[in-house]
Design a protein around this motif. Structure first.
Motif, PDB file in Angstrom:
ATOM      1  N   PHE A 258       0.830  -1.206   0.000  1.00 47.46           N
ATOM      2  CA  PHE A 258       0.000   0.000   0.000  1.00 47.46           C
ATOM      3  C   PHE A 258       0.864   1.256   0.000  1.00 47.46           C
ATOM      4  O   PHE A 258       0.666   2.164  -0.825  1.00 47.46           O
ATOM      5  N   TRP A 259       1.841   1.313   0.923  1.00 48.34           N
ATOM      6  CA  TRP A 259       2.617   2.542   1.059  1.00 48.34           C
ATOM      7  C   TRP A 259       3.575   2.751  -0.102  1.00 48.34           C
ATOM      8  O   TRP A 259       3.741   3.881  -0.571  1.00 48.34           O
ATOM      9  N   LEU A 260       4.177   1.686  -0.617  1.00 46.01           N
ATOM     10  CA  LEU A 260       5.061   1.836  -1.776  1.00 46.01           C
ATOM     11  C   LEU A 260       4.258   2.053  -3.053  1.00 46.01           C
ATOM     12  O   LEU A 260       4.618   2.880  -3.899  1.00 46.01           O
ATOM     13  N   GLY A 261       3.156   1.315  -3.187  1.00 48.56           N
ATOM     14  CA  GLY A 261       2.347   1.438  -4.393  1.00 48.56           C
ATOM     15  C   GLY A 261       1.753   2.815  -4.557  1.00 48.56           C
ATOM     16  O   GLY A 261       1.734   3.373  -5.665  1.00 48.56           O
ATOM     17  N   ARG A 262       1.272   3.381  -3.467  1.00 51.05           N
ATOM     18  CA  ARG A 262       0.676   4.714  -3.544  1.00 51.05           C
ATOM     19  C   ARG A 262       1.693   5.767  -3.966  1.00 51.05           C
ATOM     20  O   ARG A 262       1.332   6.779  -4.582  1.00 51.05           O
ATOM     21  N   ARG A 263       2.957   5.538  -3.655  1.00 50.94           N
ATOM     22  CA  ARG A 263       3.991   6.513  -4.002  1.00 50.94           C
ATOM     23  C   ARG A 263       4.587   6.276  -5.383  1.00 50.94           C
ATOM     24  O   ARG A 263       4.902   7.226  -6.100  1.00 50.94           O
ATOM     25  N   LEU A 264       4.756   5.010  -5.747  1.00 51.00           N
ATOM     26  CA  LEU A 264       5.390   4.699  -7.027  1.00 51.00           C
ATOM     27  C   LEU A 264       4.395   4.692  -8.188  1.00 51.00           C
ATOM     28  O   LEU A 264       4.765   5.021  -9.320  1.00 51.00           O
ATOM     29  N   VAL A 265       3.158   4.286  -7.920  1.00 50.61           N
ATOM     30  CA  VAL A 265       2.136   4.253  -8.980  1.00 50.61           C
ATOM     31  C   VAL A 265       0.902   4.969  -8.441  1.00 50.61           C
ATOM     32  O   VAL A 265      -0.115   4.339  -8.120  1.00 50.61           O
ATOM     33  N   PRO A 266       0.943   6.279  -8.324  1.00 52.38           N
ATOM     34  CA  PRO A 266      -0.157   7.012  -7.668  1.00 52.38           C
ATOM     35  C   PRO A 266      -1.474   6.936  -8.412  1.00 52.38           C
ATOM     36  O   PRO A 266      -2.530   7.177  -7.809  1.00 52.38           O
ATOM     37  N   ARG A 267      -1.447   6.592  -9.697  1.00 50.80           N
ATOM     38  CA  ARG A 267      -2.699   6.536 -10.446  1.00 50.80           C
ATOM     39  C   ARG A 267      -3.498   5.273 -10.167  1.00 50.80           C
ATOM     40  O   ARG A 267      -4.670   5.193 -10.510  1.00 50.80           O
ATOM     41  N   MET A 268      -2.845   4.269  -9.563  1.00 48.95           N
ATOM     42  CA  MET A 268      -3.564   3.038  -9.219  1.00 48.95           C
ATOM     43  C   MET A 268      -4.467   3.294  -8.014  1.00 48.95           C
ATOM     44  O   MET A 268      -4.057   3.957  -7.057  1.00 48.95           O
ATOM     45  N   PRO A 269      -5.694   2.774  -8.016  1.00 53.33           N
ATOM     46  CA  PRO A 269      -6.574   2.953  -6.845  1.00 53.33           C
ATOM     47  C   PRO A 269      -5.947   2.336  -5.594  1.00 53.33           C
ATOM     48  O   PRO A 269      -5.426   1.217  -5.633  1.00 53.33           O
ATOM     49  N   GLY A 270      -6.003   3.056  -4.490  1.00 49.10           N
ATOM     50  CA  GLY A 270      -5.396   2.577  -3.255  1.00 49.10           C
ATOM     51  C   GLY A 270      -5.892   1.225  -2.787  1.00 49.10           C
ATOM     52  O   GLY A 270      -5.095   0.390  -2.341  1.00 49.10           O
ATOM     53  N   PRO A 271      -7.207   0.940  -2.844  1.00 46.60           N
ATOM     54  CA  PRO A 271      -7.698  -0.354  -2.353  1.00 46.60           C
ATOM     55  C   PRO A 271      -7.169  -1.566  -3.120  1.00 46.60           C
ATOM     56  O   PRO A 271      -7.302  -2.689  -2.635  1.00 46.60           O
ATOM     57  N   VAL A 272      -6.596  -1.362  -4.302  1.00 46.90           N
ATOM     58  CA  VAL A 272      -6.079  -2.489  -5.083  1.00 46.90           C
ATOM     59  C   VAL A 272      -4.877  -3.126  -4.403  1.00 46.90           C
ATOM     60  O   VAL A 272      -4.712  -4.358  -4.401  1.00 46.90           O
ATOM     61  N   TRP A 273      -4.018  -2.307  -3.800  1.00 40.68           N
ATOM     62  CA  TRP A 273      -2.749  -2.823  -3.270  1.00 40.68           C
ATOM     63  C   TRP A 273      -2.916  -3.846  -2.160  1.00 40.68           C
ATOM     64  O   TRP A 273      -2.245  -4.896  -2.189  1.00 40.68           O
ATOM     65  N   PRO A 274      -3.762  -3.639  -1.162  1.00 41.78           N
ATOM     66  CA  PRO A 274      -3.942  -4.674  -0.146  1.00 41.78           C
ATOM     67  C   PRO A 274      -4.445  -6.002  -0.714  1.00 41.78           C
ATOM     68  O   PRO A 274      -4.021  -7.068  -0.265  1.00 41.78           O
ATOM     69  N   VAL A 275      -5.341  -5.940  -1.696  1.00 39.88           N
ATOM     70  CA  VAL A 275      -5.865  -7.173  -2.295  1.00 39.88           C
ATOM     71  C   VAL A 275      -4.753  -7.925  -3.016  1.00 39.88           C
ATOM     72  O   VAL A 275      -4.622  -9.154  -2.897  1.00 39.88           O
ATOM     73  N   LEU A 276      -3.922  -7.194  -3.763  1.00 36.79           N
ATOM     74  CA  LEU A 276      -2.797  -7.831  -4.459  1.00 36.79           C
ATOM     75  C   LEU A 276      -1.833  -8.469  -3.469  1.00 36.79           C
ATOM     76  O   LEU A 276      -1.361  -9.596  -3.672  1.00 36.79           O
ATOM     77  N   ALA A 277      -1.526  -7.747  -2.391  1.00 31.49           N
ATOM     78  CA  ALA A 277      -0.563  -8.265  -1.415  1.00 31.49           C
ATOM     79  C   ALA A 277      -1.099  -9.494  -0.694  1.00 31.49           C
ATOM     80  O   ALA A 277      -0.359 -10.465  -0.457  1.00 31.49           O
ATOM     81  N   GLU A 278      -2.364  -9.470  -0.346  1.00 34.00           N
ATOM     82  CA  GLU A 278      -2.950 -10.630   0.332  1.00 34.00           C
ATOM     83  C   GLU A 278      -2.934 -11.851  -0.578  1.00 34.00           C
ATOM     84  O   GLU A 278      -2.537 -12.956  -0.165  1.00 34.00           O
ATOM     85  N   ALA A 279      -3.353 -11.670  -1.836  1.00 29.59           N
ATOM     86  CA  ALA A 279      -3.345 -12.792  -2.782  1.00 29.59           C
ATOM     87  C   ALA A 279      -1.928 -13.299  -3.025  1.00 29.59           C
ATOM     88  O   ALA A 279      -1.679 -14.506  -3.074  1.00 29.59           O
ATOM     89  N   ALA A 280      -0.986 -12.380  -3.163  1.00 27.28           N
ATOM     90  CA  ALA A 280       0.403 -12.776  -3.413  1.00 27.28           C
ATOM     91  C   ALA A 280       0.970 -13.587  -2.254  1.00 27.28           C
ATOM     92  O   ALA A 280       1.658 -14.592  -2.461  1.00 27.28           O
TER      93      ALA A 280
END
Length: 427
Positions: free
Chosen positions: A143-165
């Motif tokens: 969440f914290w890296l994704g929001r900074r490196l790819v700010p155009r991605m919706p924030g709620p996407v990152w936790p879902v990706l990390a949990e699945a990964a």
């Protein structure tokens, strides 16, 4: 009018490919990084475990799994983890009794303490796995890296990706993650085609599982005697064992708020965690060294010789490991409950085989694990998946599906092994 009444309701539009393609690279990156973090923490914990339970007692001339050493190590682990929880910024995250696989996004300052507490727990012997804290760390980092490196991605996407990964990395296959995400989406009433919703999480899970497979070559197959064509006796055994396992798991679930409340009343992590470690040491003295640690390697020792243990020994390990899981999850150790539940269910299934030799070991283990996981996690698809991969027998899947029905009726709508902040059980 007749024609109008037979018209189908319009289906939700599918997501165009151009909307899914930008998700692939971030999902791949999250998958690889989540797996590497899991492998790093697990590897460090294994090396520390070798020192604490091998090199150190050998140098001191003490038995590696003597009663004295188990008491010393479990109590010392409670003291060390208690220090981390007390002094580390953020206190190594929220009370683990209040968290599940769907982790909250923690502030970055909390993560070092959580990682250290998890590694100490894994090495020291408490009966918990790495899944919950590692998911929490990966969710926060993504969440914290994704929001900074790819700010155009919706924030709620990152936790879902990390949990699945992380789920994919833990089990070495993206199937478990896909099932978990699908179950979560169904619970939220998500609209639209399922595969559009799971596309990016599945990419992350595949990347995580492939990274783990290439680096560590994990295997959950217990190499039990092969199971052939199921018969009526196998069906009866599956129904009974899964139901008994679910009831046994619900005993721990029912006791969870009370045991947690007893440790909470101690009022400080430097009291609760050492006290929990001492209790775990006493339990290990009763159940033996196989009831220590997360249980994955230990269940392999049980399965390597299904007929080498008496029913009394297996039943003792089942009850002791269940009590150890309950205490470790209640007193504040940072860890998950899936892997210890696999040991408990396997030991219960082998107990059934020892009592009734006609019960096939594979049927006993798979259905025992199924019932325990349903009670402990309330994740139906993941419970079925884990139970099936332990025995690697396609013919047992139908038995598991049927056995899950009465077991689910015993656990659904009842308290879960997760607490609210006020100490009451989640339903």
């Amino acid at each position: 009018m007749a024609q109008d009444s037979t018209r189908q309701a319009p289906t939700a539009p599918t997501t165009p490919a151009r909307a899914l393609l930008p998700l692939i690279l971030p999902a791949l990156a999250v998958g690889v990084l989540a797996s590497l973090l899991l492998l790093l923490v697990s590897g460090a914990a294994e090396r520390l475990q070798d020192v604490l339970w091998g090199d150190l007692p050998d140098a001191l001339g003490v038995g590696r799994y003597s009663v004295l050493w188990m008491l010393v190590m479990l109590t010392s682990t409670g003291i060390l983890v208690g220090l981390v929880v007390w002094k580390a910024p953020g206190h190594a995250g929220p009370d683990p009794a209040t968290t599940g696989l769907d982790a909250p996004v923690l502030p970055p300052v909390v993560l070092p303490g959580l990682v250290v507490a998890t590694a100490l727990m894994l090495a020291g012997g408490p009966s918990l796995g790495p899944e919950n804290p590692i998911i929490a760390v990966n969710v926060a980092l993504a969440f914290w890296l994704g929001r900074r490196l790819v700010p155009r991605m919706p924030g709620p996407v990152w936790p879902v990706l990390a949990e699945a990964a992380t789920i994919g990395a833990l089990f070495g296959t993206p199937v478990a993650a896909a099932l978990l995400i699908s179950e979560a989406l169904a619970g939220r009433g998500t609209k639209g085609p399922l595969w559009d919703s799971v596309f990016a999480p599945l990419v992350a899970a595949a990347a995580g599982s492939m990274t783990t497979t290439l680096v560590a070559e994990p295997s959950f197959d217990l190499h039990l005697p092969p199971f052939g064509r199921p018969g009526w006796a196998d069906l009866l055994a599956a129904l009974v064992i899964a139901s008994v396992a679910a009831l046994l798991g619900m005993c721990a679930v029912r006791a969870f708020p009370y045991v947690h409340g007893a440790f909470t009343r101690l009022g400080h992590p430097m009291l609760a965690l050492p006290a929990g470690g001492l209790v775990l040491g006493l339990l290990a003295a009763l159940g033996g060294h196989l009831t220590l640690f997360k249980g994955l390697e230990e269940v392999g020792e049980l399965a390597a010789d299904p007929d080498g243990w008496s029913a009394g020994q297996l039943a003792t390990m089942t009850v002791v490991k269940l009590a150890a899981l309950l205490v470790a999850a209640s007193c504040g150790f940072r860890g998950g409950r899936i892997f210890p539940a696999v040991f408990i269910g396997s030991a219960l299934g082998l107990t059934a085989h020892a009592l009734v030799p006609g019960v096939h070991p594979a049927v006993g283990v798979a259905t025992g694990v199924l019932g325990l996981l349903l009670a402990i996690t309330r994740q139906g698809w993941v419970s079925l998946f884990v139970a099936a991969v332990l025995v690697s027998s396609p013919t047992i899947v139908a038995l598991l599906c049927i056995a899950s029905l009465p077991a689910w009726l015993l656990v659904t709508g009842r308290p879960q092994m997760q607490l609210r902040d006020d100490g009451t059980a989640v339903r």
